[in-house]
Motif scaffolding. Sequence first.
Motif, short mmCIF file in Angstrom:
data_model
loop_
_atom_site.label_atom_id
_atom_site.label_comp_id
_atom_site.label_asym_id
_atom_site.label_seq_id
_atom_site.Cartn_x
_atom_site.Cartn_y
_atom_site.Cartn_z
N ASP A 1 42.88 23.86 27.30
CA ASP A 1 42.44 22.48 27.48
C ASP A 1 43.21 21.92 28.67
OD1 ASP A 1 40.97 22.94 25.22
OD2 ASP A 1 42.20 21.69 23.90
N ARG A 2 42.48 21.41 29.65
CA ARG A 2 43.08 20.91 30.89
C ARG A 2 43.23 19.40 30.83
NH1 ARG A 2 44.69 25.90 32.74
NH2 ARG A 2 42.94 27.30 32.44
N PRO A 3 44.20 18.86 31.58
CA PRO A 3 44.46 17.42 31.55
C PRO A 3 43.28 16.57 32.04
CG PRO A 3 46.11 18.56 32.90
CD PRO A 3 45.17 19.58 32.39
N TRP A 4 42.37 17.15 32.79
CA TRP A 4 41.23 16.38 33.31
C TRP A 4 40.05 16.38 32.33
CZ3 TRP A 4 43.37 20.59 35.84
CH2 TRP A 4 42.68 21.78 35.74
N GLY A 5 40.26 16.89 31.12
CA GLY A 5 39.26 16.77 30.08
C GLY A 5 38.27 17.92 29.96
N ALA A 6 38.71 19.11 30.28
CA ALA A 6 37.84 20.29 30.16
C ALA A 6 38.62 21.45 29.55
CB ALA A 6 37.31 20.70 31.53
N ARG A 7 37.92 22.30 28.83
CA ARG A 7 38.47 23.58 28.39
C ARG A 7 37.88 24.61 29.33
NH1 ARG A 7 41.52 25.77 24.78
NH2 ARG A 7 41.24 27.91 24.08
N MET A 8 38.73 25.44 29.94
CA MET A 8 38.24 26.36 30.94
C MET A 8 39.17 27.54 31.17
SD MET A 8 38.98 24.38 34.55
CE MET A 8 38.42 25.78 35.47
N PHE A 9 38.64 28.52 31.87
CA PHE A 9 39.44 29.64 32.39
C PHE A 9 38.80 30.08 33.70
CE2 PHE A 9 36.10 31.82 30.10
CZ PHE A 9 35.84 32.95 30.86
N GLN A 10 39.54 30.91 34.45
CA GLN A 10 39.05 31.41 35.73
C GLN A 10 39.22 32.91 35.81
OE1 GLN A 10 41.39 29.09 38.48
NE2 GLN A 10 39.85 27.48 38.56
N PHE A 11 38.37 33.54 36.64
CA PHE A 11 38.43 34.98 36.85
C PHE A 11 37.79 35.30 38.19
CE2 PHE A 11 34.45 33.97 34.90
CZ PHE A 11 33.51 34.80 35.48
N ASN A 12 38.01 36.52 38.67
CA ASN A 12 37.33 37.02 39.86
C ASN A 12 36.30 38.05 39.45
OD1 ASN A 12 38.81 35.55 41.76
ND2 ASN A 12 40.32 37.15 42.04
N ASP A 13 35.18 38.08 40.18
CA ASP A 13 34.21 39.15 39.93
C ASP A 13 34.68 40.40 40.68
OD1 ASP A 13 33.38 38.96 42.61
OD2 ASP A 13 31.31 38.45 42.12
N LEU A 14 33.88 41.44 40.67
CA LEU A 14 34.29 42.72 41.27
C LEU A 14 34.50 42.66 42.77
CD1 LEU A 14 31.91 45.13 39.31
CD2 LEU A 14 34.26 44.44 38.75
N ASP A 15 33.90 41.67 43.43
CA ASP A 15 34.04 41.54 44.88
C ASP A 15 35.04 40.46 45.28
OD1 ASP A 15 32.00 43.42 46.20
OD2 ASP A 15 30.90 42.51 44.55
N GLY A 16 35.71 39.86 44.32
CA GLY A 16 36.73 38.87 44.62
C GLY A 16 36.24 37.44 44.62
N PHE A 17 34.96 37.21 44.30
CA PHE A 17 34.49 35.83 44.19
C PHE A 17 35.13 35.19 42.96
CE2 PHE A 17 31.05 37.72 46.70
CZ PHE A 17 30.95 36.78 47.72
N LYS A 18 35.60 33.96 43.12
CA LYS A 18 36.29 33.27 42.03
C LYS A 18 35.28 32.44 41.24
CE LYS A 18 40.33 30.32 41.29
NZ LYS A 18 41.40 29.57 41.98
N LEU A 19 35.32 32.61 39.92
CA LEU A 19 34.44 31.89 39.01
C LEU A 19 35.27 31.27 37.88
CD1 LEU A 19 32.80 34.82 39.74
CD2 LEU A 19 31.02 33.45 38.70
N GLY A 20 34.69 30.27 37.26
CA GLY A 20 35.30 29.67 36.09
C GLY A 20 34.24 29.40 35.05
N VAL A 21 34.67 29.34 33.81
CA VAL A 21 33.80 28.95 32.70
C VAL A 21 34.46 27.72 32.09
CG1 VAL A 21 32.84 29.62 30.47
CG2 VAL A 21 32.98 31.31 32.32
N SER A 22 33.65 26.66 31.91
CA SER A 22 34.20 25.37 31.54
C SER A 22 33.26 24.60 30.61
CB SER A 22 34.41 24.54 32.82
OG SER A 22 34.86 23.25 32.54
N THR A 23 33.86 23.73 29.80
CA THR A 23 33.09 22.77 29.01
C THR A 23 33.92 21.49 28.90
OG1 THR A 23 31.78 22.49 27.00
CG2 THR A 23 33.97 23.41 26.72
N PRO A 24 33.26 20.34 28.89
CA PRO A 24 34.01 19.10 28.70
C PRO A 24 34.60 19.04 27.30
CG PRO A 24 31.76 18.65 29.45
CD PRO A 24 31.84 20.10 29.12
N LEU A 25 35.78 18.47 27.19
CA LEU A 25 36.39 18.24 25.88
C LEU A 25 35.81 16.98 25.30
CD1 LEU A 25 40.12 19.03 26.71
CD2 LEU A 25 38.54 20.43 25.37
#
Length: 136
Positions: free
Chosen positions: A110-134
């Motif tokens: 849970d992040r201070p800006w009001g979202a639950r999220m995490f981040q990862f890189n795909d196989l080519d190094g593109f950065k992605l995140g998965v998020s939902t509002p709290l």
Amino acid sequence: MTDTAAAINATNLGCSITCKDLEASIRFYRDAIGFAVAQTFENEGKVVAAVVAAGDCHIVLNQDDGKLGWDRIKGQGFYLQINVAGAADVDAAAARIKATGGTLLSEPADRPWGARMFQFNDLDGFKLGVSTPLVG
């Protein structure tokens, strides 16, 4: 100054990225993240691109031709955020990525800006995140 009058009536945003190994990237987006393969494109009998989709989120994966170099850094300064319905979806996505051998850049939290999220890189190094509002 805030300009609230948009000059375009956009309905969604898609993106197109290049992949060093298209087949491996299709498997990653399908098996690790949970996208479905909506469409593939062939040239001379070989798959050269695919559209992966989840809900209204569509990503076009293209086979890189290597003309700009195989070792170039891709997606630097570029971030894709996948919004999901709830916190359980965030946690399940993170677990699925780790279960298929993927590495997270950050664990679901849970992040201070009001979202639950995490981040990862795909196989080519593109950065992605998965998020939902709290929900307050």
